[in-house]
Design a protein around this motif. Sequence first.
Motif, PDB file in Angstrom:
ATOM      1  N   MET A 180       0.853  -1.188   0.000  1.00 28.04           N
ATOM      2  CA  MET A 180       0.000   0.000   0.000  1.00 28.04           C
ATOM      3  C   MET A 180       0.896   1.249   0.000  1.00 28.04           C
ATOM      4  SD  MET A 180      -2.875   1.189   2.821  1.00 28.04           S
ATOM      5  CE  MET A 180      -3.675  -0.403   2.870  1.00 28.04           C
ATOM      6  N   THR A 181       0.655   2.156  -0.936  1.00 28.38           N
ATOM      7  CA  THR A 181       1.448   3.381  -0.982  1.00 28.38           C
ATOM      8  C   THR A 181       1.005   4.308   0.155  1.00 28.38           C
ATOM      9  OG1 THR A 181      -0.110   4.585  -2.389  1.00 28.38           O
ATOM     10  CG2 THR A 181       1.533   3.198  -3.504  1.00 28.38           C
ATOM     11  N   PRO A 182       1.847   5.284   0.510  1.00 28.21           N
ATOM     12  CA  PRO A 182       1.435   6.228   1.559  1.00 28.21           C
ATOM     13  C   PRO A 182       0.122   6.935   1.231  1.00 28.21           C
ATOM     14  CG  PRO A 182       3.795   6.407   1.173  1.00 28.21           C
ATOM     15  CD  PRO A 182       3.262   5.473   0.128  1.00 28.21           C
ATOM     16  N   LEU A 183      -0.064   7.304  -0.050  1.00 30.26           N
ATOM     17  CA  LEU A 183      -1.316   7.971  -0.426  1.00 30.26           C
ATOM     18  C   LEU A 183      -2.506   7.029  -0.284  1.00 30.26           C
ATOM     19  CD1 LEU A 183      -2.919  10.347  -1.522  1.00 30.26           C
ATOM     20  CD2 LEU A 183      -2.300   9.636  -3.858  1.00 30.26           C
ATOM     21  N   GLU A 184      -2.322   5.780  -0.690  1.00 31.59           N
ATOM     22  CA  GLU A 184      -3.410   4.806  -0.542  1.00 31.59           C
ATOM     23  C   GLU A 184      -3.755   4.615   0.938  1.00 31.59           C
ATOM     24  OE1 GLU A 184      -2.526   2.010  -4.497  1.00 31.59           O
ATOM     25  OE2 GLU A 184      -1.685   1.475  -2.549  1.00 31.59           O
ATOM     26  N   ALA A 185      -2.739   4.645   1.788  1.00 35.85           N
ATOM     27  CA  ALA A 185      -2.992   4.500   3.225  1.00 35.85           C
ATOM     28  C   ALA A 185      -3.796   5.687   3.755  1.00 35.85           C
ATOM     29  CB  ALA A 185      -1.662   4.374   3.973  1.00 35.85           C
ATOM     30  N   LEU A 186      -3.451   6.874   3.291  1.00 35.52           N
ATOM     31  CA  LEU A 186      -4.200   8.063   3.714  1.00 35.52           C
ATOM     32  C   LEU A 186      -5.654   7.975   3.236  1.00 35.52           C
ATOM     33  CD1 LEU A 186      -1.587  10.882   2.931  1.00 35.52           C
ATOM     34  CD2 LEU A 186      -2.347  10.161   5.185  1.00 35.52           C
ATOM     35  N   GLN A 187      -5.838   7.556   1.992  1.00 34.16           N
ATOM     36  CA  GLN A 187      -7.200   7.469   1.449  1.00 34.16           C
ATOM     37  C   GLN A 187      -8.016   6.397   2.179  1.00 34.16           C
ATOM     38  OE1 GLN A 187      -8.316   9.702  -0.466  1.00 34.16           O
ATOM     39  NE2 GLN A 187      -7.169  10.038  -2.361  1.00 34.16           N
ATOM     40  N   THR A 188      -7.381   5.278   2.483  1.00 35.87           N
ATOM     41  CA  THR A 188      -8.083   4.208   3.211  1.00 35.87           C
ATOM     42  C   THR A 188      -8.498   4.683   4.595  1.00 35.87           C
ATOM     43  OG1 THR A 188      -6.844   2.496   2.021  1.00 35.87           O
ATOM     44  CG2 THR A 188      -7.853   1.853   4.100  1.00 35.87           C
ATOM     45  N   THR A 189      -7.590   5.401   5.247  1.00 40.26           N
ATOM     46  CA  THR A 189      -7.915   5.903   6.584  1.00 40.26           C
ATOM     47  C   THR A 189      -9.019   6.947   6.523  1.00 40.26           C
ATOM     48  OG1 THR A 189      -5.588   5.547   7.154  1.00 40.26           O
ATOM     49  CG2 THR A 189      -6.913   6.796   8.719  1.00 40.26           C
ATOM     50  N   LEU A 190      -8.974   7.793   5.482  1.00 41.51           N
ATOM     51  CA  LEU A 190     -10.039   8.790   5.324  1.00 41.51           C
ATOM     52  C   LEU A 190     -11.384   8.103   5.091  1.00 41.51           C
ATOM     53  CD1 LEU A 190     -11.134  11.643   5.032  1.00 41.51           C
ATOM     54  CD2 LEU A 190     -10.344  11.644   2.639  1.00 41.51           C
ATOM     55  N   ALA A 191     -11.379   7.060   4.275  1.00 41.27           N
ATOM     56  CA  ALA A 191     -12.622   6.309   4.056  1.00 41.27           C
ATOM     57  C   ALA A 191     -13.140   5.744   5.379  1.00 41.27           C
ATOM     58  CB  ALA A 191     -12.376   5.182   3.053  1.00 41.27           C
ATOM     59  N   GLY A 192     -12.214   5.308   6.224  1.00 39.18           N
ATOM     60  CA  GLY A 192     -12.600   4.810   7.543  1.00 39.18           C
ATOM     61  C   GLY A 192     -13.225   5.895   8.400  1.00 39.18           C
ATOM     62  N   GLU A 193     -12.673   7.097   8.307  1.00 39.28           N
ATOM     63  CA  GLU A 193     -13.235   8.205   9.092  1.00 39.28           C
ATOM     64  C   GLU A 193     -14.635   8.584   8.594  1.00 39.28           C
ATOM     65  OE1 GLU A 193     -12.077   8.973  11.752  1.00 39.28           O
ATOM     66  OE2 GLU A 193      -9.907   8.722  11.737  1.00 39.28           O
ATOM     67  N   HIS A 194     -14.840   8.523   7.280  1.00 38.39           N
ATOM     68  CA  HIS A 194     -16.191   8.777   6.758  1.00 38.39           C
ATOM     69  C   HIS A 194     -17.184   7.787   7.366  1.00 38.39           C
ATOM     70  CE1 HIS A 194     -15.015  11.857   4.006  1.00 38.39           C
ATOM     71  NE2 HIS A 194     -14.405  11.074   3.114  1.00 38.39           N
ATOM     72  N   ALA A 195     -16.792   6.520   7.373  1.00 39.81           N
ATOM     73  CA  ALA A 195     -17.673   5.486   7.927  1.00 39.81           C
ATOM     74  C   ALA A 195     -17.882   5.691   9.424  1.00 39.81           C
ATOM     75  CB  ALA A 195     -17.082   4.100   7.667  1.00 39.81           C
ATOM     76  N   ALA A 196     -16.794   6.043  10.134  1.00 39.16           N
ATOM     77  CA  ALA A 196     -16.896   6.241  11.586  1.00 39.16           C
ATOM     78  C   ALA A 196     -17.869   7.380  11.905  1.00 39.16           C
ATOM     79  CB  ALA A 196     -15.510   6.537  12.163  1.00 39.16           C
ATOM     80  N   LEU A 197     -17.784   8.444  11.132  1.00 38.22           N
ATOM     81  CA  LEU A 197     -18.681   9.577  11.387  1.00 38.22           C
ATOM     82  C   LEU A 197     -20.139   9.185  11.144  1.00 38.22           C
ATOM     83  CD1 LEU A 197     -16.605  12.535   9.889  1.00 38.22           C
ATOM     84  CD2 LEU A 197     -17.247  12.194  12.276  1.00 38.22           C
ATOM     85  N   TYR A 198     -20.366   8.396  10.105  1.00 39.88           N
ATOM     86  CA  TYR A 198     -21.744   7.957   9.821  1.00 39.88           C
ATOM     87  C   TYR A 198     -22.279   7.117  10.983  1.00 39.88           C
ATOM     88  CZ  TYR A 198     -25.679   5.592   7.623  1.00 39.88           C
ATOM     89  OH  TYR A 198     -26.935   5.094   7.355  1.00 39.88           O
ATOM     90  N   VAL A 199     -21.459   6.142  11.398  1.00 41.32           N
ATOM     91  CA  VAL A 199     -21.920   5.224  12.448  1.00 41.32           C
ATOM     92  C   VAL A 199     -22.088   5.965  13.772  1.00 41.32           C
ATOM     93  CG1 VAL A 199     -21.341   3.153  13.765  1.00 41.32           C
ATOM     94  CG2 VAL A 199     -20.895   3.220  11.307  1.00 41.32           C
ATOM     95  N   TYR A 200     -21.139   6.819  14.105  1.00 35.92           N
ATOM     96  CA  TYR A 200     -21.289   7.584  15.348  1.00 35.92           C
ATOM     97  C   TYR A 200     -22.508   8.502  15.282  1.00 35.92           C
ATOM     98  CZ  TYR A 200     -17.179   6.344  18.096  1.00 35.92           C
ATOM     99  OH  TYR A 200     -16.281   5.676  18.892  1.00 35.92           O
ATOM    100  N   GLY A 201     -22.804   9.004  14.079  1.00 33.79           N
ATOM    101  CA  GLY A 201     -23.993   9.845  13.933  1.00 33.79           C
ATOM    102  C   GLY A 201     -25.260   9.066  14.239  1.00 33.79           C
ATOM    103  N   VAL A 202     -25.316   7.819  13.742  1.00 29.99           N
ATOM    104  CA  VAL A 202     -26.487   6.963  13.999  1.00 29.99           C
ATOM    105  C   VAL A 202     -26.574   6.617  15.484  1.00 29.99           C
ATOM    106  CG1 VAL A 202     -27.527   4.717  13.552  1.00 29.99           C
ATOM    107  CG2 VAL A 202     -26.512   6.025  11.668  1.00 29.99           C
ATOM    108  N   ILE A 203     -25.436   6.188  16.034  1.00 30.38           N
ATOM    109  CA  ILE A 203     -25.431   5.794  17.450  1.00 30.38           C
ATOM    110  C   ILE A 203     -25.781   6.980  18.338  1.00 30.38           C
ATOM    111  CG2 ILE A 203     -23.939   5.020  19.344  1.00 30.38           C
ATOM    112  CD1 ILE A 203     -22.457   3.271  17.346  1.00 30.38           C
ATOM    113  N   GLY A 204     -25.160   8.110  18.042  1.00 32.49           N
ATOM    114  CA  GLY A 204     -25.409   9.306  18.858  1.00 32.49           C
ATOM    115  C   GLY A 204     -26.870   9.728  18.818  1.00 32.49           C
ATOM    116  N   GLY A 205     -27.518   9.508  17.662  1.00 33.09           N
ATOM    117  CA  GLY A 205     -28.929   9.877  17.543  1.00 33.09           C
ATOM    118  C   GLY A 205     -29.849   8.969  18.324  1.00 33.09           C
ATOM    119  N   ARG A 206     -29.343   7.803  18.715  1.00 34.53           N
ATOM    120  CA  ARG A 206     -30.189   6.842  19.433  1.00 34.53           C
ATOM    121  C   ARG A 206     -29.897   6.799  20.928  1.00 34.53           C
ATOM    122  NH1 ARG A 206     -30.079   1.657  15.231  1.00 34.53           N
ATOM    123  NH2 ARG A 206     -30.886   2.790  13.425  1.00 34.53           N
ATOM    124  N   VAL A 207     -28.839   7.439  21.352  1.00 33.98           N
ATOM    125  CA  VAL A 207     -28.518   7.454  22.787  1.00 33.98           C
ATOM    126  C   VAL A 207     -29.344   8.534  23.470  1.00 33.98           C
ATOM    127  CG1 VAL A 207     -26.706   7.908  24.488  1.00 33.98           C
ATOM    128  CG2 VAL A 207     -26.183   6.549  22.464  1.00 33.98           C
TER     129      VAL A 207
END
Lengths: 197, 141
Positions: B1-28
């Motif tokens: 994995m190139t450094p740029l690919e690693a950054l993009q993969t991590t960013l994709a993870g943050e997008h997903a984390a924000l979505y999931v935390y948004g759902v969870i936060g809305g239900r707490v």
Amino acid sequence: MPPPPSPPVEVTRRAVLTGVSVVAGSVAAGCTIGRDPDGTAAPKPAATSKRAAQLDPDVGLAVAALAGEQAALDAIEAVLARHRKLRRALSPIKAAHRAHVSLLAQAAPEDYPAPTTPSLPSTSPDPFRVPPRREAALNRLSALELALSTSAKRHSFAAESGAFARLLASMAAAAAQHSVVLVPAASSSGSPEAAPQ
Amino acid sequence: MTPLEALQTTLAGEHAALYVYGVIGGRVSVSAEPALSKKIATAYTTHRGRRDQLTSMIRVVDADPVVAGVSYELPNPVTTQPQLERGALQLEQRCTAVYADMVASTSGANRQWAINALTDSAVRQISFAGSPVPFPGVAEL
């Protein structure tokens, strides 16, 4: 619908250990280089280890990281020897450090000289002394784990092998977890335990 | 994995984390579970900051940051309060693995960023009733 982030499935234990094996391979290479020109004399261990470290700076990082993990393991053993009721609380932490030591030992040559600068910043210049009160002992261990985490972070940052850096960063994270869980354990450890003499 | 690919993969993870935390936060329930609600809100803010940082780190190298998906799968059923906390824990465990992979594929300041994110995520797992593990983010050990 894209899934949430997950670990790549193709990653295997062997892949994780690549960094360690690369470092260990450098040690072996150092032994080869350490032979006399005629190839008949036995390698000189001390000299070969130094050459190995020159070949791969990660060997020195492995040795320093191993010293820090071993120091933490020794500190936990010392606390358990004096506060036996902490066995349940400290058991998983002790097991984690044992796993770290076992893994790092594969990359660190036994005859490599100890690091001149302490890899494990201590809260005091003295060797780890076990406080007589359980709460104080746990707090002391927590501080030690935090220092170990900081040290492991530096090692991870400096590692040339990406796989080895990943391993060291994970160890830093583990020590940070230990530091956090030891503080609540200290607050719930109850009255001071009479130290067995 | 190139450094740029690693950054993009991590960013994709943050997008997903924000979505999931948004759902969870809305239900707490803020009134019934104020402590969990606060922890979710803090985690959301942290990951939002990381998303913005990663976006900048990718733009610095003249690349286009990956965009967020429309929606993401939740890590588990998240209805009851224990399920919500368990979902947050599983999310952080996945993020920790992504950060660990980024450590392996980067160097310098980007690796330092990943090391700090990995440690923070591992500690955050404890706040969501997680237990210490010997090798956070390295599931195969």
